[in-house]
Write a protein that holds these residues in place. Sequence first.
Motif, PDB file in Angstrom:
ATOM      1  N   GLY A 113       1.962   4.816  -5.253  1.00 46.23           N
ATOM      2  CA  GLY A 113       1.128   5.993  -6.393  1.00 46.23           C
ATOM      3  C   GLY A 113       1.659   6.042  -7.623  1.00 46.23           C
ATOM      4  N   ALA A 114       2.675   5.255  -7.966  1.00 50.94           N
ATOM      5  CA  ALA A 114       3.250   5.247  -9.209  1.00 50.94           C
ATOM      6  C   ALA A 114       2.797   3.692  -9.735  1.00 50.94           C
ATOM      7  CB  ALA A 114       4.786   5.240  -9.414  1.00 50.94           C
ATOM      8  N   ALA A 115       2.174   2.796  -8.902  1.00 44.85           N
ATOM      9  CA  ALA A 115       2.033   1.404  -9.470  1.00 44.85           C
ATOM     10  C   ALA A 115       1.215   1.567 -10.675  1.00 44.85           C
ATOM     11  CB  ALA A 115       1.217   0.770  -8.507  1.00 44.85           C
ATOM     12  N   GLN A 116       1.507   0.318 -11.383  1.00 44.32           N
ATOM     13  CA  GLN A 116       0.660   0.140 -12.677  1.00 44.32           C
ATOM     14  C   GLN A 116      -0.185  -1.022 -13.031  1.00 44.32           C
ATOM     15  OE1 GLN A 116       0.756   2.619 -15.215  1.00 44.32           O
ATOM     16  NE2 GLN A 116       1.828   3.946 -13.469  1.00 44.32           N
ATOM     17  N   SER A 117      -0.044  -1.800 -11.837  1.00 44.39           N
ATOM     18  CA  SER A 117      -0.820  -3.196 -11.717  1.00 44.39           C
ATOM     19  C   SER A 117      -1.247  -3.363 -10.376  1.00 44.39           C
ATOM     20  CB  SER A 117       0.029  -4.255 -12.254  1.00 44.39           C
ATOM     21  OG  SER A 117       1.155  -4.544 -11.538  1.00 44.39           O
ATOM     22  N   TYR A 118      -2.369  -4.295 -10.121  1.00 51.99           N
ATOM     23  CA  TYR A 118      -2.647  -4.787  -8.739  1.00 51.99           C
ATOM     24  C   TYR A 118      -1.677  -5.399  -8.058  1.00 51.99           C
ATOM     25  CZ  TYR A 118      -4.837  -7.496  -5.118  1.00 51.99           C
ATOM     26  OH  TYR A 118      -5.084  -8.097  -3.986  1.00 51.99           O
ATOM     27  N   GLY A 136      -7.198  14.026   2.896  1.00 51.86           N
ATOM     28  CA  GLY A 136      -7.155  13.116   1.801  1.00 51.86           C
ATOM     29  C   GLY A 136      -8.331  13.428   0.807  1.00 51.86           C
ATOM     30  N   GLY A 137      -9.281  13.801   1.377  1.00 51.16           N
ATOM     31  CA  GLY A 137     -10.421  14.099   0.538  1.00 51.16           C
ATOM     32  C   GLY A 137     -10.185  14.982  -0.556  1.00 51.16           C
ATOM     33  N   LEU A 138      -9.442  16.189   0.038  1.00 54.59           N
ATOM     34  CA  LEU A 138      -8.857  17.311  -1.082  1.00 54.59           C
ATOM     35  C   LEU A 138      -8.095  16.827  -1.760  1.00 54.59           C
ATOM     36  CD1 LEU A 138      -8.913  20.089   1.750  1.00 54.59           C
ATOM     37  CD2 LEU A 138     -10.674  19.622  -0.014  1.00 54.59           C
ATOM     38  N   LEU A 139      -7.178  16.070  -1.391  1.00 57.20           N
ATOM     39  CA  LEU A 139      -6.195  15.892  -2.471  1.00 57.20           C
ATOM     40  C   LEU A 139      -6.684  14.465  -3.446  1.00 57.20           C
ATOM     41  CD1 LEU A 139      -3.028  15.110   0.167  1.00 57.20           C
ATOM     42  CD2 LEU A 139      -3.416  16.872  -1.595  1.00 57.20           C
ATOM     43  N   ALA A 140      -7.460  13.646  -3.015  1.00 57.20           N
ATOM     44  CA  ALA A 140      -8.068  12.816  -3.995  1.00 57.20           C
ATOM     45  C   ALA A 140      -9.152  13.511  -5.112  1.00 57.20           C
ATOM     46  CB  ALA A 140      -8.888  11.771  -3.112  1.00 57.20           C
ATOM     47  N   ALA A 141      -9.491  14.785  -4.899  1.00 59.65           N
ATOM     48  CA  ALA A 141     -10.259  15.618  -5.725  1.00 59.65           C
ATOM     49  C   ALA A 141      -9.265  15.829  -7.161  1.00 59.65           C
ATOM     50  CB  ALA A 141     -10.770  16.574  -5.292  1.00 59.65           C
ATOM     51  N   VAL A 142      -8.089  15.633  -6.660  1.00 60.68           N
ATOM     52  CA  VAL A 142      -6.878  16.121  -7.713  1.00 60.68           C
ATOM     53  C   VAL A 142      -6.628  15.127  -8.443  1.00 60.68           C
ATOM     54  CG1 VAL A 142      -4.930  17.246  -8.384  1.00 60.68           C
ATOM     55  CG2 VAL A 142      -6.066  18.127  -6.364  1.00 60.68           C
ATOM     56  N   ILE A 183      -6.362  10.526  -7.757  1.00 56.77           N
ATOM     57  CA  ILE A 183      -6.351   9.349  -6.765  1.00 56.77           C
ATOM     58  C   ILE A 183      -5.166   8.891  -6.311  1.00 56.77           C
ATOM     59  CG2 ILE A 183      -6.351   7.578  -8.417  1.00 56.77           C
ATOM     60  CD1 ILE A 183      -8.440   7.531  -5.248  1.00 56.77           C
ATOM     61  N   ARG A 184      -4.209   9.348  -7.244  1.00 56.88           N
ATOM     62  CA  ARG A 184      -2.741   8.959  -6.909  1.00 56.88           C
ATOM     63  C   ARG A 184      -1.849   9.914  -5.893  1.00 56.88           C
ATOM     64  NH1 ARG A 184      -0.269   5.068 -10.466  1.00 56.88           N
ATOM     65  NH2 ARG A 184      -1.889   4.172 -11.712  1.00 56.88           N
ATOM     66  N   VAL A 185      -2.483  11.243  -6.035  1.00 49.83           N
ATOM     67  CA  VAL A 185      -1.888  12.325  -5.290  1.00 49.83           C
ATOM     68  C   VAL A 185      -1.790  11.893  -3.675  1.00 49.83           C
ATOM     69  CG1 VAL A 185      -1.939  14.745  -4.458  1.00 49.83           C
ATOM     70  CG2 VAL A 185      -2.244  14.103  -6.874  1.00 49.83           C
ATOM     71  N   PRO A 186      -2.661  11.553  -2.894  1.00 42.68           N
ATOM     72  CA  PRO A 186      -2.445  11.260  -1.683  1.00 42.68           C
ATOM     73  C   PRO A 186      -1.293  10.284  -1.203  1.00 42.68           C
ATOM     74  CG  PRO A 186      -4.818  10.947  -2.114  1.00 42.68           C
ATOM     75  CD  PRO A 186      -3.849  10.954  -3.307  1.00 42.68           C
ATOM     76  N   PHE A 187      -1.038   9.289  -2.116  1.00 44.08           N
ATOM     77  CA  PHE A 187       0.239   8.588  -1.917  1.00 44.08           C
ATOM     78  C   PHE A 187       1.664   9.299  -1.994  1.00 44.08           C
ATOM     79  CE2 PHE A 187      -3.126   5.845  -3.302  1.00 44.08           C
ATOM     80  CZ  PHE A 187      -3.221   4.822  -2.474  1.00 44.08           C
ATOM     81  N   PHE A 188       1.711  10.154  -2.748  1.00 43.66           N
ATOM     82  CA  PHE A 188       2.838  11.061  -2.671  1.00 43.66           C
ATOM     83  C   PHE A 188       3.007  11.891  -1.736  1.00 43.66           C
ATOM     84  CE2 PHE A 188       2.214   9.736  -7.417  1.00 43.66           C
ATOM     85  CZ  PHE A 188       3.548   9.006  -7.457  1.00 43.66           C
ATOM     86  N   PHE A 189       1.627  12.530  -1.153  1.00 41.47           N
ATOM     87  CA  PHE A 189       1.563  13.173  -0.067  1.00 41.47           C
ATOM     88  C   PHE A 189       2.126  12.470   1.217  1.00 41.47           C
ATOM     89  CE2 PHE A 189      -0.505  14.988   3.693  1.00 41.47           C
ATOM     90  CZ  PHE A 189      -0.400  16.395   3.675  1.00 41.47           C
ATOM     91  N   TYR A 190       1.828  11.373   1.202  1.00 43.69           N
ATOM     92  CA  TYR A 190       2.127  10.259   2.423  1.00 43.69           C
ATOM     93  C   TYR A 190       3.744  10.301   2.613  1.00 43.69           C
ATOM     94  CZ  TYR A 190       1.933   6.259   5.655  1.00 43.69           C
ATOM     95  OH  TYR A 190       1.983   5.586   6.614  1.00 43.69           O
TER      96      TYR A 190
END
Length: 410
Positions: free
Chosen positions: A100-105, A161-167, A169-176
Amino acid sequence: MTRPAPLPHAGADRLPADVYVLAVISFFVAVGFGVVIPVLPVFARDFGVGQLETGFVVSAFAVMRLVTSPLTGRLIDRAGERAVLTVGILIVAASSAAMGAAQSYEQLLLFRAAGGIGSSMFTVSAMTLLIRSVSDSHRGRATGTFQTGFLIGNMAGPAVGGLLAAVSIRVPFFFYAATLVAAAIVGMAGLRGTRPAATTGGHSADPAPAGRPFRRVLADPGYQAALACNFATGWTSLGIRSSLTPVLVVEVLHRDPIWTGLAMAIASVVQTIALRPAGWFVDRVGRRPAMIAGSVIGAVAMLAVAFVPDIWTLIGVLCVYALAVSLMGTAPAATVGDIAGPRSGMPVAVFSMASDTGQILGPILAGVIADRAGIPFAYLTATLLMGLAALASARMPRRTPASSPKETVR
């Protein structure tokens, strides 16, 4: 003089508390996993990479699970299931937060691969602990209960995940990561120091038998059949069905993509309902007939999918296939526990590798076949593998559901 069989006592037919704790843990893990999977390819594309690089991120998790499973089996035999399970979950949690905090591929790919290591530790240790916690006569129902947690979590995850992604795109990873920390807490608080269960009953005072050497386990026809079934299920369920069914719905049946989710959701509900009776069938009727029936039903269902004329027929066929998966998800795992004994780290690891291998190879090879010969021929590979799994299962000795590997009936 023959000793009388011990009288049943109250609660002898109940599953141990560890089984339900593991089911709760699997729910938390699956919810988070379901939240991340739909957004992961989109997040990877945000770094400006192509479809190939996006595919690497998706598959890195399964590849690392496959590579590290043998090491996990040895680690479990030395450190114990509970320690490995907890550490594995926390590794995946740290990996998800880092993604979720990644800055590069490159960071995203590295953190995703690291999560596969933790997933291997969790999956193998959870199944090994499940095997140790119950007697042979309860193993099918225990496996079904454990997998029910996964299925319910998998159904709930994408919607969340769909609801969190609306906030973001990184939020779902922290939720996981948060759900995994919750799973680790449940494991540390709820899993107790349980001695391995006796082989034929729920309350024997005799010490548990030592595990069989892995070379003997590997030579057992029942274990070989379990590997064949798990490979076929990984190839079909996690590989072909997930990768080709969306294409089938849109390009062959000419329906909107939303119908793919609807069909999968209905089939998942059917599978969840079927798991409990499937576990009963595995324990009361036997592993061998369950594996043969599941393989045959799965083979026929995949053959039917290749030629479905409309979306409603597809939904019906996927529901039939869900019945097959409920048997294929419980009987092979129970068979591994019967054959391997309480110290089953390496046998369970190799068993898990069979599914991972099918999951990795299935989408790739089936995709090549679909491009060159058509989607129906790709589904026929699943029919072929399920048929081979049925033949391997037919080679198994005719054991009673609670017998040891040496005890067979004619």
